[in-house]
Scaffold this motif. Structure first.
Motif, short mmCIF file in Angstrom:
data_model
loop_
_atom_site.label_atom_id
_atom_site.label_comp_id
_atom_site.label_asym_id
_atom_site.label_seq_id
_atom_site.Cartn_x
_atom_site.Cartn_y
_atom_site.Cartn_z
N CYS A 153 45.87 43.22 40.52
CA CYS A 153 44.62 43.99 40.61
C CYS A 153 43.51 43.31 39.82
CB CYS A 153 44.80 45.41 40.08
SG CYS A 153 45.69 46.48 41.21
N ALA A 156 42.47 40.23 41.81
CA ALA A 156 41.76 40.59 43.04
C ALA A 156 40.35 41.09 42.74
CB ALA A 156 42.54 41.65 43.81
N SER A 157 40.19 41.88 41.67
CA SER A 157 38.88 42.42 41.33
C SER A 157 37.94 41.35 40.80
CB SER A 157 39.01 43.51 40.26
OG SER A 157 39.45 44.70 40.85
N ASN A 158 38.46 40.45 39.99
CA ASN A 158 37.60 39.48 39.30
C ASN A 158 37.53 38.12 39.98
OD1 ASN A 158 36.77 40.95 36.73
ND2 ASN A 158 38.98 41.26 36.77
#
Lengths: 290, 220
Positions: A153, A156-158
């Motif tokens: 996560c 994927a977010s950064n």
């Protein structure tokens, strides 16, 4: 939300403040986000573990070799060779399991994307094969998936987990970071060690391009899953031994994103560069189209 | 910045080899099967761009057919879907085109619904198994079926939307996302409603009969 985090530094702070593991914070975050119960989430994780185990077992069955268009049968070869391998039997079995899953994937078998189908061999191989040797029970293996999910996560977010935006570093690199961190927690590592392991795994393949021959998830994906599994185990062991990543995980992820953006589109899953653009790669692609 | 959930990273369970070219393709076919009431008897699928170029190697053709038969992306029968389609007497054809489309992973599907009405649908596989339905019968739309989704064809008239949302409100179903599309004023229109909870079949019928300008309600 109490268990919300977007950076590993925040996550480690929550772990320290509440005396929780990465996997427990991830589980509570998921309960908050999805408004589902702990039992429901764990049941889904168990179901994923089962599919992961089946994909390994199928891919290692010498009676029923799994072939894609260009690849197949390599998992069984390495498994047979494991006892005499230079890397040691356990590592050879982990690597063989990673190849097994991607071969099943290439043959249109069932897998769990972790984080993607192209990188689906690494996490199950590391968790389940090491788990067998170390007698991790199902609950622990689910915890491994949670820790892996937390790392995924954050990436994927950064940055990205898609080869089309970040190259292979985003796929097998992310999978190796997820597996390295998960194994580190299961072997008793602290949350900080988890992220040192994940950071090292990402650093090891920074800049790796996505160059699938003929555009298929086979060459070099199968072998990059093999090396990704080994990368995860090496990074985990380094972290457990007390080795730290000089560059913190969050900054490694930022660098990975920047490198992905700097990558030429030919090197991001378009099958126009790297191995796909070699004479042999092009000839194979040509044959595919006929 | 987008926040991801646990199962965006650990999952989905799927038939390989590619989340975009196999799982996403199956999901596009599945949307068409839902629009046809679960059973597509006749369809022509056209694969474009990267779907056409690497579709054979990724089983994209088989995956779309599997979706049209109502199979989920993790159904073991995906690999033999074309054979099953034939055995079950479905007339499904897959063609490959080199025409350029907006998105490289695009599938066009022309199919007949339950009443024998022909529907043209275009969908793209936008990565990680996620899809975007882009047009239906020449009308530009945009939705991904990430939630329980209602697709409602209606006439562009005042009050149609409130009659639909009224039924949902009455049954305490929360609308997560909602979009309305039309070609031109007073003509054919459609709305896409994504809900947080499942919509019961009886509600689908109730919504349809609520307003005479509602032509058709599909639960996707």
């Amino acid at each position: 939300m109490r268990y919300s985090f977007i950076r590993s530094a925040q996550l480690c702070e929550i772990c320290a403040k509440e005396g929780l593991s990465v996997s427990e914070v991830m589980l509570r975050r998921e309960m908050e986000r999805s408004e589902r119960s702990r039992d429901d989430i764990m049941a889904d994780l168990r179901s994923n573990l089962q599919v992961m185990q089946t994909s390994i077992t199928k891919g290692l069955d010498p009676e029923n070799l799994h072939h894609g268009v260009f690849t197949g049968g390599d998992a069984v070869k390495l498994n047979h060779f494991a006892a005499s391998s230079n890397m040691g039997r356990e590592m050879a079995e982990i690597v063989a399991a990673a190849i097994a899953v991607v071969e099943v994937n290439a043959s249109m078998g069932k897998i769990v994307a972790a984080p993607t189908a192209g990188a689906s061999g690494i996490l199950p191989a590391v968790l389940l094969v090491c788990g067998r040797k170390r007698n991790f029970d199902e609950e622990m293996l689910c915890r491994g998936l949670l820790t892996a999910g937390a790392i995924g996560c954050l990436i994927a977010s950064n940055a990205s987990i898609a080869g089309a935006s970040g190259g292979c570093q985003a796929e097998t690199g992310s999978a190796a970071a997820m597996a390295a961190g998960a194994l580190t927690e299961l072997c008793g590592g602290t949350p900080e060690m988890v992220f040192h392991a994940a950071a090292m795994a990402l650093k090891n393949v920074m800049g790796l391009v996505c160059d699938p021959v003929g555009g298929l998830v086979e060459c070099p994906c199968v072998k990059r899953n093999a090396i990704g599994a080994a990368n995860a185990v090496v990074s985990c062991d380094m972290a457990l031994a007390g080795i730290t990543s000089l560059i913190p995980f969050d900054e490694v992820v930022d660098a990975m994103k920047a490198v992905g953006n700097q990558m030429h589109p030919d090197l991001r899953e378009t099958a126009r560069g790297g191995l796909a653009a070699t004479p042999t790669g092009k000839a194979l692609a040509e044959k595919l189209h006929q | 910045m987008k926040e991801y959930g646990l199962f965006d990273l650990i999952g989905p369970q799927m038939i390989g080899p590619s989340s975009s070219h196999t799982a996403g393709a199956a999901r596009i076919g599945y949307v068409a099967s839902r629009m046809a009431g679960g059973c597509v008897k006749k369809a022509v699928v056209t694969l474009y761009g990267s779907f056409a170029e690497t579709g054979k190697g990724h089983g994209t053709d088989k995956a779309v057919v599997a979706g049209l038969l109502g199979f989920a992306p993790d159904d073991d029968r995906l690999r033999i879907a074309p054979q099953l389609a034939k055995e079950w007497g479905r007339d499904i054809r897959v063609e490959f085109s080199d025409e350029e489309m907006k998105h490289p992973n695009t599938a066009g599907i022309v199919f007949e619904n339950e009443d024998g009405r022909t529907i043209h649908m275009t969908g793209a596989s936008i990565g990680g198994g996620n899809i975007e339905i882009q047009s239906i019968n020449g009308m530009d739309v945009s939705f991904g079926c990430d939630y329980p989704t209602l697709l409602i064809f209606h006439q562009d008239r005042p009050g149609v939307i409130s009659s639909v949302t009224g039924v949902l409100a009455e049954h305490e179903i929360n609308i997560a996302f909602m979009k309305v599309f039309r070609n031109s004023r007073w003509q054919n229109a459609c709305m896409v409603i994504e809900t947080d909870g499942e919509v019961e079949d009886c509600l689908v019928e109730q919504i349809r009969s609520e307003n005479q300008d509602i032509v058709e309600v599909c639960k996707l």
